[in-house]
Write a protein that holds these residues in place. Structure first.
Motif, mmCIF file in Angstrom:
data_model
loop_
_atom_site.group_PDB
_atom_site.id
_atom_site.type_symbol
_atom_site.label_atom_id
_atom_site.label_comp_id
_atom_site.label_asym_id
_atom_site.label_seq_id
_atom_site.Cartn_x
_atom_site.Cartn_y
_atom_site.Cartn_z
ATOM 1 N N GLU A 168 0.808 -1.122 -0.128
ATOM 2 C CA GLU A 168 -0.023 0.022 -0.073
ATOM 3 C C GLU A 168 0.792 1.367 -0.101
ATOM 4 O OE1 GLU A 168 -3.757 1.947 2.403
ATOM 5 O OE2 GLU A 168 -2.573 0.247 3.421
ATOM 6 N N GLU A 169 1.842 1.251 0.859
ATOM 7 C CA GLU A 169 2.845 2.330 1.003
ATOM 8 C C GLU A 169 3.436 2.618 -0.551
ATOM 9 O OE1 GLU A 169 5.714 2.078 4.141
ATOM 10 O OE2 GLU A 169 4.072 1.596 5.551
ATOM 11 N N ASN A 197 1.039 3.988 -2.935
ATOM 12 C CA ASN A 197 0.676 5.483 -2.697
ATOM 13 C C ASN A 197 2.054 6.448 -3.264
ATOM 14 O OD1 ASN A 197 -1.779 5.219 -1.636
ATOM 15 N ND2 ASN A 197 -1.147 4.940 0.201
ATOM 16 N N VAL A 242 -6.965 5.123 -6.912
ATOM 17 C CA VAL A 242 -6.058 3.967 -6.090
ATOM 18 C C VAL A 242 -7.278 3.171 -5.522
ATOM 19 C CG1 VAL A 242 -4.671 3.210 -4.286
ATOM 20 C CG2 VAL A 242 -3.949 5.478 -5.813
#
Length: 173
Positions: free
Chosen positions: A17-18, A21, A34
């Motif tokens: 996820e990081e 992003n 997203v």
């Protein structure tokens, strides 16, 4: 600049996820969306000019849990005329026989269902025994990241991969 870019990812620990992003913040596009794969519907995979998929490979070559749950539906998607890029996380030392297998598992379906994959990545700077993520002896189907053993290399790889994606996408347009 790209048109619409969709990111669909799955993440158990938050690392994918990081990175998703981070990629979304750096890419130059008219519109970026997203979506976590657990919240995705079939149409989400085909409504963007460029679809970027993110996942990790777990244990002995398993898909990340949300991707595993969605995989039967994923196999039914018609990717004809869809341009897709994939990035995957793996552990090249602890699971060297299964390094970024998830990239290959999803790529196989995308290609079988008519999609085009861009963003192939060289495998030369990695230390692993086997991977379903390999397109050929020297290339992964997408960006391979190892946050367990080489997190310091991730920012540079991401920067180079984004430039590569934009160049490849423009060449196809």
């Amino acid at each position: 600049m790209l048109g619409t870019v969709g990111f669909i990812y799955g993440s158990d620990t938050g690392v994918t996820e990081e990175i998703t992003n981070d990629l979304a913040a750096r890419i130059e596009a008219q519109n970026i969306e997203v979506i976590e794969v657990c919240n995705a519907n079939v149409e989400d995979f085909t409504r963007f000019d460029l679809l970027i998929i993110g996942l990790s490979t777990w244990y002995d070559g398993d898909l990340q849990s949300d991707w595993e749950d969605y995989f039967d539906t994923f196999k039914t998607i018609d990717f004809t005329e869809q341009i897709v890029a994939i990035f995957g996380l793996g552990d090249q030392l602890g699971y060297d026989d299964y390094f970024v297998d998830g990239i290959g598992m999803l790529s196989e379906v995308i290609l079988e269902n008519g999609g085009t994959i861009i963003g192939n990545w060289p495998s030369e700077d990695y230390d692993f025994s086997a991977s379903k993520g390999l397109k050929d002896d020297s290339t992964f189907y997408g960006l391979a990241l190892d946050e367990d053993n080489e997190p310091q290399k991730t920012p540079e790889k991401i920067e180079k991969w984004l430039v590569q994606l934009q160049e490849e996408y423009k060449a196809m347009a």
